[in-house]
Design an enzyme around this catalytic site. Structure first.
Site, PDB file in Angstrom:
ATOM      1  N   CYS A 252      75.068  27.259  29.754  1.00 19.21           N
ATOM      2  CA  CYS A 252      75.660  27.662  28.489  1.00 19.21           C
ATOM      3  C   CYS A 252      76.706  28.726  28.802  1.00 19.21           C
ATOM      4  CB  CYS A 252      74.543  28.246  27.643  1.00 19.21           C
ATOM      5  SG  CYS A 252      75.072  28.846  26.065  1.00 19.21           S
TER       6      CYS A 252
ATOM      7  N   THR B 178      70.583  48.317  50.211  1.00 17.57           N
ATOM      8  CA  THR B 178      69.395  49.119  49.905  1.00 17.57           C
ATOM      9  C   THR B 178      68.432  48.330  49.014  1.00 17.57           C
ATOM     10  OG1 THR B 178      70.732  51.105  50.059  1.00 17.57           O
ATOM     11  CG2 THR B 178      68.654  51.312  48.864  1.00 17.57           C
TER      12      THR B 178
END
Ligand code: PLP
Length: 365
Positions: free
Chosen positions: A312, A225
């Site tokens: 990171c 959707t």
């Protein structure tokens, strides 16, 4: 004083994009045939038309996805090719998808981070199999711009498909060189739109196998959707791109002044990509010997939000693959931070950063 200079991670939401998202949250399923469904479909269609006009393509060439990562992975997994060439400075979404594949080649860059086109030409000339070439438009860490028009010519000559990751270019530079690319990926949260929407832009007639299978959304190219609110926010952000490009002219001046002052006061700092075209909002600077994570913590304590360019995870910052690919020694590649401004940045943001950064550099001396 809170200063946000991390637009290459995510730009703050533009007011117009926020209003569009809020309006979209009350809309229903764009695939439903009833009246409320048709209203949602009309909103998605309007955003598709805006996106298509900006990209100079037909609306049917736009496939909305949930993120640039999804769009890149769809292109890489779904294109009918048997080999993959990518520049050595591609985003992790491209690298992590291509690296496990049996037939891939990494095209090196020079010390400025610019792809070596002679190597690209030479390896394509030798390849018998159909190849997809991934070259980003602008680098997320250094801002360095790749010669997309030239890469496109080479790919055409050897019949390879060109995938351009244009995520960091949108709202920062003119995207005219993208015209004619086989596959382009753009995202909205880097330009002032919401997270949750991006677009895969396919050359007319180019078929890809969908990554997500299920419903027939996006002309059977991406099941699920549609995120109507995020897509509407994307349309609103794209409508403000010319404002963003105007702001970039000022941001360029502020960024250049910041770099000049920093290098004058602290010549040991290494600025990356200064000798080649870069997007105007980005600076990557290394303070050799000072771990990027420590610098980020210090700056955060001073109310300044910037990043290291490198991936990171769990608070640990590793050496940047982009800087390593540019030949930076490990003590510089793991000591670099990225400053990136954008549509709501001010001269004060850059001036204040400069002052706080130089104070920090003195403390590390
Ligand atoms: N490509 C580039 C150049 C990026 O900078 C990013 C995000 O940092 C991506 C792809 C992936 O975007 P997203 O995390 O929104 O999927």
């Amino acid at each position: 004083m809170e200063i946000y200079l991390d637009y290459n991670a995510t730009a703050p939401l533009m007011p117009a994009a926020r209003a569009a998202v809020v309006a979209g949250l009350d809309l229903l399923n764009a695939s439903s045939v009833h009246g409320p469904g048709r209203a949602a479909r009309a909103a998605v269609t309007a955003a598709r038309n805006i996106t298509a006009e900006y990209m100079s393509v037909r609306p049917a060439q736009i496939v909305f996805t949930s993120s640039a990562t999804e769009a890149l992975v769809t292109a890489l997994r779904g294109a009918a090719v048997q080999g993959y060439f990518m520049s050595s400075v591609e985003h992790e979404a491209v690298r992590a998808t291509v690296q496990p594949l049996p037939n891939f080649f990494v095209v090196p860059t020079d010390e400025n981070g610019v792809i070596n086109l002679e190597t690209l030409s030479a390896v394509l000339q030798k390849s018998a199999a159909p190849i997809l070439v991934a070259v980003q438009f602008a680098n997320n860490e250094t801002g360095v711009i790749q010669p997309i028009a030239e890469a496109m010519k080479i790919c055409r000559k050897y019949g390879a498909l060109l995938l351009v990751d244009a995520v960091q270019a949108v709202g920062r530079i003119d995207i005219a060189p993208l015209q004619g690319a086989d596959i382009t990926v753009i995202s909205t949260h880097k330009m002032g739109g919401p997270k949750g929407a991006a677009a895969l832009v396919l050359r007319e007639g180019l078929a890809i196998t969908p990554l997500l299978t299920g419903g027939g959304q996006e002309e059977r190219r991406r099941a699920g959707t549609e995120n109507v609110a995020a897509i509407m926010g994307m349309g609103a952000a794209i409508e403000h791109i010319s404002d963003s490009l105007n702001v970039m002219l000022q941001v360029a001046r502020w960024r250049d002044q910041m770099e000049k002052e920093i290098l004058a006061a602290a010549p040991q700092i290494k600025m990356f990509g200064q000798n080649t075209p870069r997007i105007a909002n980005t600076s990557m600077m290394a303070l050799p010997g000072a771990a990027a994570s420590t610098q980020l913590m210090n700056l955060d304590l001073a109310g300044i939000a910037v990043s290291s360019g490198s991936a990171c995870s769990s608070g640990k910052v590793g050496p940047s693959h982009v800087l390593s690919a540019m030949g930076a020694p490990p003590d510089a590649a793991s000591a670099a931070i990225r400053v990136s401004g954008g549509w709501a940045s001010t001269a004060k943001d850059f001036a204040h950063f400069t002052q706080v950064y130089l104070d920090m550099v003195k403390r590390f001396a």
